[in-house]
Scaffold this motif. Sequence first.
Motif, short mmCIF file in Angstrom:
data_model
loop_
_atom_site.label_atom_id
_atom_site.label_comp_id
_atom_site.label_asym_id
_atom_site.label_seq_id
_atom_site.Cartn_x
_atom_site.Cartn_y
_atom_site.Cartn_z
N CYS A 230 38.20 79.89 4.32
CA CYS A 230 39.01 80.32 3.17
C CYS A 230 39.14 81.83 3.02
O CYS A 230 39.46 82.31 1.94
CB CYS A 230 38.41 79.72 1.89
N VAL A 231 38.83 82.59 4.04
CA VAL A 231 39.03 84.04 3.99
C VAL A 231 39.92 84.43 5.18
O VAL A 231 39.98 83.71 6.17
CB VAL A 231 37.69 84.82 4.04
N PRO A 232 40.61 85.59 5.06
CA PRO A 232 41.50 86.00 6.16
C PRO A 232 40.73 86.24 7.46
O PRO A 232 39.60 86.73 7.43
CB PRO A 232 42.11 87.32 5.66
N ILE A 233 41.36 85.88 8.57
CA ILE A 233 40.79 86.14 9.90
C ILE A 233 41.84 86.87 10.73
O ILE A 233 42.98 86.40 10.82
CB ILE A 233 40.40 84.84 10.65
N ILE A 234 41.48 88.00 11.31
CA ILE A 234 42.35 88.66 12.28
C ILE A 234 41.57 88.78 13.59
O ILE A 234 40.42 89.22 13.59
CB ILE A 234 42.80 90.06 11.80
N SER A 235 42.18 88.35 14.68
CA SER A 235 41.54 88.47 15.99
C SER A 235 42.36 89.40 16.87
O SER A 235 43.59 89.29 16.92
CB SER A 235 41.42 87.10 16.67
N ILE A 236 41.68 90.30 17.54
CA ILE A 236 42.36 91.24 18.44
C ILE A 236 41.82 91.04 19.85
O ILE A 236 40.62 91.13 20.08
CB ILE A 236 42.15 92.70 17.99
N LEU A 237 42.73 90.74 20.78
CA LEU A 237 42.33 90.63 22.19
C LEU A 237 42.39 92.01 22.81
O LEU A 237 43.46 92.61 22.90
CB LEU A 237 43.25 89.66 22.93
N ILE A 238 41.22 92.52 23.20
CA ILE A 238 41.13 93.92 23.66
C ILE A 238 41.07 94.03 25.18
O ILE A 238 41.16 95.12 25.72
CB ILE A 238 39.91 94.63 23.02
N GLY A 239 40.88 92.90 25.87
CA GLY A 239 40.81 92.94 27.33
C GLY A 239 41.22 91.59 27.86
O GLY A 239 42.39 91.23 27.82
N GLU A 240 40.24 90.82 28.30
CA GLU A 240 40.55 89.48 28.81
C GLU A 240 40.45 88.44 27.71
O GLU A 240 39.47 88.40 26.97
CB GLU A 240 39.55 89.10 29.91
N GLY A 241 41.44 87.59 27.65
CA GLY A 241 41.40 86.44 26.75
C GLY A 241 41.31 85.19 27.60
O GLY A 241 42.31 84.57 27.91
N GLY A 242 40.07 84.86 27.98
CA GLY A 242 39.86 83.78 28.94
C GLY A 242 39.69 82.43 28.28
O GLY A 242 38.59 82.03 27.91
N SER A 243 40.79 81.72 28.11
CA SER A 243 40.79 80.31 27.80
C SER A 243 40.02 79.92 26.53
O SER A 243 40.00 80.69 25.57
CB SER A 243 40.28 79.56 29.02
N GLY A 244 39.40 78.75 26.55
CA GLY A 244 38.71 78.24 25.37
C GLY A 244 37.63 79.18 24.86
O GLY A 244 37.37 79.26 23.66
N GLY A 245 37.01 79.91 25.77
CA GLY A 245 35.98 80.88 25.40
C GLY A 245 36.52 82.02 24.56
O GLY A 245 35.78 82.63 23.77
N ALA A 246 37.81 82.32 24.70
CA ALA A 246 38.46 83.34 23.87
C ALA A 246 39.02 82.72 22.60
O ALA A 246 38.86 83.25 21.49
CB ALA A 246 39.58 84.02 24.66
N LEU A 247 39.63 81.55 22.75
CA LEU A 247 40.24 80.87 21.60
C LEU A 247 39.21 80.57 20.51
O LEU A 247 39.54 80.57 19.33
CB LEU A 247 40.90 79.57 22.08
N ALA A 248 37.96 80.36 20.93
CA ALA A 248 36.90 80.03 19.97
C ALA A 248 36.64 81.15 18.97
O ALA A 248 35.94 80.95 17.97
CB ALA A 248 35.60 79.68 20.70
N LEU A 249 37.20 82.34 19.21
CA LEU A 249 37.14 83.42 18.23
C LEU A 249 38.54 83.86 17.81
O LEU A 249 38.74 84.96 17.29
CB LEU A 249 36.37 84.63 18.80
N ALA A 250 39.53 83.03 18.07
CA ALA A 250 40.91 83.47 17.83
C ALA A 250 41.76 82.44 17.08
O ALA A 250 42.98 82.46 17.17
CB ALA A 250 41.58 83.86 19.14
N VAL A 251 41.12 81.54 16.33
CA VAL A 251 41.89 80.67 15.44
C VAL A 251 42.04 81.45 14.14
O VAL A 251 41.30 81.27 13.17
CB VAL A 251 41.19 79.31 15.22
N ALA A 252 43.02 82.36 14.14
CA ALA A 252 43.11 83.39 13.11
C ALA A 252 44.47 83.36 12.43
O ALA A 252 45.41 82.72 12.90
CB ALA A 252 42.87 84.74 13.75
N ASP A 253 44.56 84.10 11.31
CA ASP A 253 45.85 84.23 10.61
C ASP A 253 46.79 85.15 11.37
O ASP A 253 48.01 84.98 11.34
CB ASP A 253 45.61 84.78 9.21
N ARG A 254 46.20 86.16 11.99
CA ARG A 254 46.98 87.06 12.83
C ARG A 254 46.20 87.26 14.13
O ARG A 254 44.99 87.48 14.10
CB ARG A 254 47.14 88.44 12.18
#
Lengths: 264, 291
Positions: free
Chosen positions: A137-161
């Motif tokens: 229930c709080v805003p989430i922003i995820s920034i990919l700064i290098g490699e966004g490797g699959s599920g291991g990246a998505l697990a920190l990227a279910v974000a509003d932006r």
Amino acid sequence: MSGAAYDRVKIARGGGRPTGRDYIKNIFRGFIELHGDRRCGDDPAIVGGIARLGGSPVTVIAIEKGHTAAERVARNFGAPNPEGYRKALRLMKQAEKFGRPVVCFVDTSGASCTIGAEERGQGQAIAENLMEMSTLCVPIISILIGEGGSGGALALAVADRVWMLQNAVYSVISPEGCASILWKDSSMAAAAADSLKLTAEDAKSLGVIERILPESDIGQKEYYDRIGTLLMRELKELSADPDLVAGRYDRFRRIGRKQVKEKP
Amino acid sequence: MAWINFLKPKNQLEEGGRSGVPIQEDAGEPEKKCPNCHKNIPLSRLWADNLVCSCGYHFRMKARQRIRMLADKGSFRELYGQMEAGNPLDFPGYTDKVETVRAASGEREAVICGTAKIQGQSLCLFVMESYFMMGSMGSAVGEKITSLFEYAARHRLAVVGFTVSGGARMQEGLLSLMQMAKISAAVKRHGDAGLLYISVLTDPTTGGVTASFAMEGDIILAEPGATVGFAGKRVIEQTTRKSLPKEFQKSEFVLEHGFIDAIIARPNQRKLLAELLKIHDGGRTNEWSGL
């Protein structure tokens, strides 16, 4: 095949780029690191805690690859283990409890692929993050700064932006893995990189990210200040959104929808 | 990141593969060799026993055969059967591959969704198809399963889902990856409405499916001897340079480590699912009276 996409992959992986902790240090003030998943361990590949952005508290979580050889080994080259994802979720739940937004910095070639990671439920850990982040229930922003490797990246990227650096990549599989599966030839990685549509521009045109961050002055003070300003503006807007969680649902709900054909 | 354990295309289609069942019949009683006990089993018997050998080995099963085994006769109504993948990234060879698979499997996509009854209990059911690109998850699979969870939430129904998958479908790139988040969000909404979701993991359940809706059931069951894991064995061996024990990533191993509720052999599945559905009153949470 231009090979341009594979050049991006090489830049995204290259040493010398700022890593997760550089962003925490240079964008936020007074970072207090919080360790451990309260289940079985503390994963050095994920760094998290509380800091201030402007005057307001935020929870910051970053995948850390490390700079020196020794640090890279200690941080498992930025390949998180289940306890890393569980620590991240614990900190997000904490952020929700105290009403502060979450900012994630993502940089991983993928979640750790080891016997131990399987024994401790790597799949379950990622799955739980995907599910729980979808209704935080709080805003989430995820920034990919290098490699966004699959599920291991998505697990920190279910974000509003979700934002990507200009030279970051985001992909369902590494170009090498794709080439070796499809063409039994990992030297076809450059062709695979083109086909996978993994650049920031591709991700934006697929509707997977909202913003591409220029990086001509990467690592400079102005660079971090600019990201900080953007974060502040966006978090303020998201914090005022009464339909935040519904908006996040819709954000993911529409991805891939129009690509599906319906034939009678 | 190379954790997506796709099987070679030929394995998906070849008959009598590792655990495929030959369809072509020779003269005389056709037989199939069990890879576990090495006995030859007459095909007619194997079909009658829902592809389970007398030694307990579970052969892979086509999705529609599984639906026939599970659902009350005539109760299955397919939903979203008209949905199928395009080639959104113009990925080389993908269109041809999908067309070949469609012709060989008789299915349009790697999952079949619908409503059904099990011993009179209504539910939403999805069954993934190993004979369609080893159950690989692209936009259409994501859209179908997400729509099913939304349908189940609207109609206050439980969802039972049988998973079999090599993971996300790389030919649809990021769009496939995002289906993990999309389905997970729909599972969460359905669950937050107090409704039951049971996942049943069959051989193999790996990659992005394990790392999303396979592991999100209120109750997670698995078939005996099924491979259940996140990273592919080959990837782990390459990463760690260790050879893996035989039982690694089998459902028994995953049970021992606490990530599934129970292992359930095929002949007992219908009864157990019916009982679980009854306990949860077809998906609703009961008021407990002790009576």
